[in-house]
Design a protein around this motif. Structure first.
Motif, PDB file in Angstrom:
ATOM      1  N   GLY A 294       0.806  -1.215   0.000  1.00 60.00           N
ATOM      2  CA  GLY A 294       0.000   0.000   0.000  1.00 60.00           C
ATOM      3  C   GLY A 294       0.837   1.261   0.000  1.00 60.00           C
ATOM      4  O   GLY A 294       2.045   1.245  -0.213  1.00 60.00           O
ATOM      5  N   GLU A 295       0.187   2.397   0.233  1.00 62.82           N
ATOM      6  CA  GLU A 295       0.835   3.704   0.204  1.00 62.82           C
ATOM      7  C   GLU A 295       1.460   4.037   1.557  1.00 62.82           C
ATOM      8  O   GLU A 295       0.904   3.697   2.612  1.00 62.82           O
ATOM      9  N   PRO A 296       2.599   4.733   1.565  1.00 66.16           N
ATOM     10  CA  PRO A 296       3.211   5.134   2.833  1.00 66.16           C
ATOM     11  C   PRO A 296       2.424   6.253   3.511  1.00 66.16           C
ATOM     12  O   PRO A 296       1.823   7.101   2.850  1.00 66.16           O
ATOM     13  N   SER A 297       2.466   6.262   4.828  1.00 66.20           N
ATOM     14  CA  SER A 297       1.799   7.301   5.593  1.00 66.20           C
ATOM     15  C   SER A 297       2.635   8.576   5.580  1.00 66.20           C
ATOM     16  O   SER A 297       3.865   8.534   5.589  1.00 66.20           O
ATOM     17  N   GLU A 298       1.947   9.722   5.569  1.00 66.01           N
ATOM     18  CA  GLU A 298       2.654  10.989   5.604  1.00 66.01           C
ATOM     19  C   GLU A 298       3.395  11.199   6.916  1.00 66.01           C
ATOM     20  O   GLU A 298       4.296  12.046   7.001  1.00 66.01           O
ATOM     21  N   THR A 299       3.051  10.449   7.941  1.00 75.02           N
ATOM     22  CA  THR A 299       3.679  10.623   9.251  1.00 75.02           C
ATOM     23  C   THR A 299       5.036   9.933   9.343  1.00 75.02           C
ATOM     24  O   THR A 299       5.729  10.081  10.350  1.00 75.02           O
ATOM     25  N   LEU A 300       5.422   9.188   8.316  1.00 77.00           N
ATOM     26  CA  LEU A 300       6.701   8.486   8.372  1.00 77.00           C
ATOM     27  C   LEU A 300       7.887   9.435   8.404  1.00 77.00           C
ATOM     28  O   LEU A 300       8.918   9.143   9.009  1.00 77.00           O
TER      29      LEU A 300
END
Length: 424
Positions: A27-33
């Motif tokens: 899936g897509e990475p979280s912006e919080t990474l």
């Protein structure tokens, strides 16, 4: 390409500041990474290729002896030009060879170094060039047979290993092995190499049963002598290993010996086609290599895979003899396993170095494995990464002036050719 994994993942890889893979997620990475995001949507990410048998310095001498088999080709290169090498030649030739491999997607190589130059210090330039290139490598070391004693020969190897261990890491060198030359020089020297490899827990790679006539004339007969000297054990790695008998194959597999298959070189030098399905059935562990940069000429793992797979299919008239995922795994994880560095490279798995390629497919993707093997060339590589750092982008190097390196290599080769011609 991890063991037991056959399904490609549509997701992302998270890499630590130290250049290690710390997460692989669908899936897509979280912006919080946080950190830097590299957008590779619509592209293929695969582990960097591993090449298990190479002579990087030969990259400067491509196209020689195009109608010769192994010994005629060796005469045209090693035995014609070697005496005319000077300081810096081996360094520049090896640096060019390593960078060329990186541009073609090979992020880990075994440099089967060769003592061709007049002095041992010139020989060791190969190691420093590989360190400078940044490509992960195993240095297959040649004992200095010009030294008067085994103790001195051993001490020189130990000194290099110790010096390397003191360098700040992580760095390019993944370890050491021995390039066994004794079977072509002196069987007592072969015993010394074997005993030292076992004492230091190093693999020893040897050229064996490559050229057809020599294999039947002398090579096969040396097998019993090798065994008598202790040279048949799980640290033995054959390069080429084409013209085998049933006994040699079965005994080697039982002892845990391994093999590096070099289709491009074997075709170029008319050495023959190794019966890979038969070897695998016997239990032999097999990796792949692009071999000498002047006996395979183009160090392209895509060509190497296709050459090998197509030749096997033609031989048996059977497309099922080797699949795309099988040959791709053989040039990545399987080779890393043969070289005993699969804990660090060869697949995209947690804890391993982030060594990978980003490929822009040139056509719609029905099956990513077949796209990579059948329909991709080095020109489709967008970028090459080692330890999480982008070191090649569109065949350009941010840390090396490849144009200047090529010019320096050409200048040095011209001098060698002139010196050799003048001497004659």
């Amino acid at each position: 390409m991890a063991k037991g994994s056959a399904e490609p993942l549509d997701g992302y890889i998270q890499i630590s500041k130290e250049g290690l893979i710390i997460d692989i997620v669908e899936g897509e990475p979280s912006e919080t990474l946080g950190g830097t995001l590299i957008d590779a949507r619509g592209k293929i990410i695969l582990p960097g290729f591993v090449s298990g048998h190479n002579h990087l310095w030969q990259s400067a001498f491509r196209g020689l002896a195009s109608d010769q088999e192994l010994y005629g080709w060796l005469n045209s290169l090693h035995w014609t030009f070697g005496d005319f090498f000077q300081d810096g030649d081996m360094y520049n030739f090896t640096l060019y060879g390593a960078l060329d491999q990186l541009a073609n997607g090979i992020t880990t190589t075994l440099n089967h170094s060769q003592n061709v130059a007049p002095t041992y210090d010139q020989y060791l330039e190969q190691f420093e060039a590989e360190m400078a290139a940044g490509q992960h490598f195993i240095f297959s070391y040649v004992l200095d047979e010009n030294e008067p004693s085994a103790a001195i020969r051993k001490s020189k190897l130990l000194s290099l290993i110790d010096d390397t261990s003191r360098r700040p890491g992580p760095h390019a060198c993944l370890g050491f092995g021995l390039h066994g030359t004794g079977i072509y020089r002196d069987m007592d020297f072969h015993r010394e190499e074997v005993n030292l490899a076992k004492e230091l827990d190093l693999d020893m790679q040897i050229h064996y049963l490559e050229e057809k006539a020599e294999s039947f004339r002398n090579g096969q007969k040396k097998f019993e002598l090798m065994a008598e000297k202790g040279g048949l054990w799980d640290g033995l790695v054959y390069a080429h290993f084409i013209h085998v008998t049933d006994k040699i194959l079965e005994t080697s597999a039982k002892a845990g010996a391994k093999m590096i298959w070099n289709p491009l070189s074997n075709g170029r030098l008319a050495s023959g086609l190794a019966d890979i399905p038969r070897y695998l059935s016997a239990g032999l562990e097999i990796g792949m290599g692009v071999d000498g940069s002047a006996s395979g000429d183009v160090c392209d793992p895509f060509q190497n895979m296709r050459m090998g797979m197509y030749a096997l299919r033609m031989k048996d008239s059977n497309a099922a003899v080797m699949s795309s995922i099988d040959i791709l795994r053989m040039h990545t994880l399987k080779t890393a396993q043969v070289l005993e560095v699969d804990d660090r490279v060869g697949s995209l798995e947690l804890g391993k170095f982030a060594d990978f390629l980003i490929i822009q497919p040139g056509s719609p993707v029905f099956d990513p494995y077949s796209t990579v093997v059948l329909a991709t060339s080095a020109n489709d590589i967008e970028s090459v990464w080692v330890r999480g750092q982008k070191i090649v982008e569109n065949r350009r190097f941010p840390n090396h002036d490849m144009g200047a390196i090529k010019n320096e290599v050409a200048r040095r080769v011209a001098r060698i050719v002139s010196d050799q011609t003048g001497n004659n």
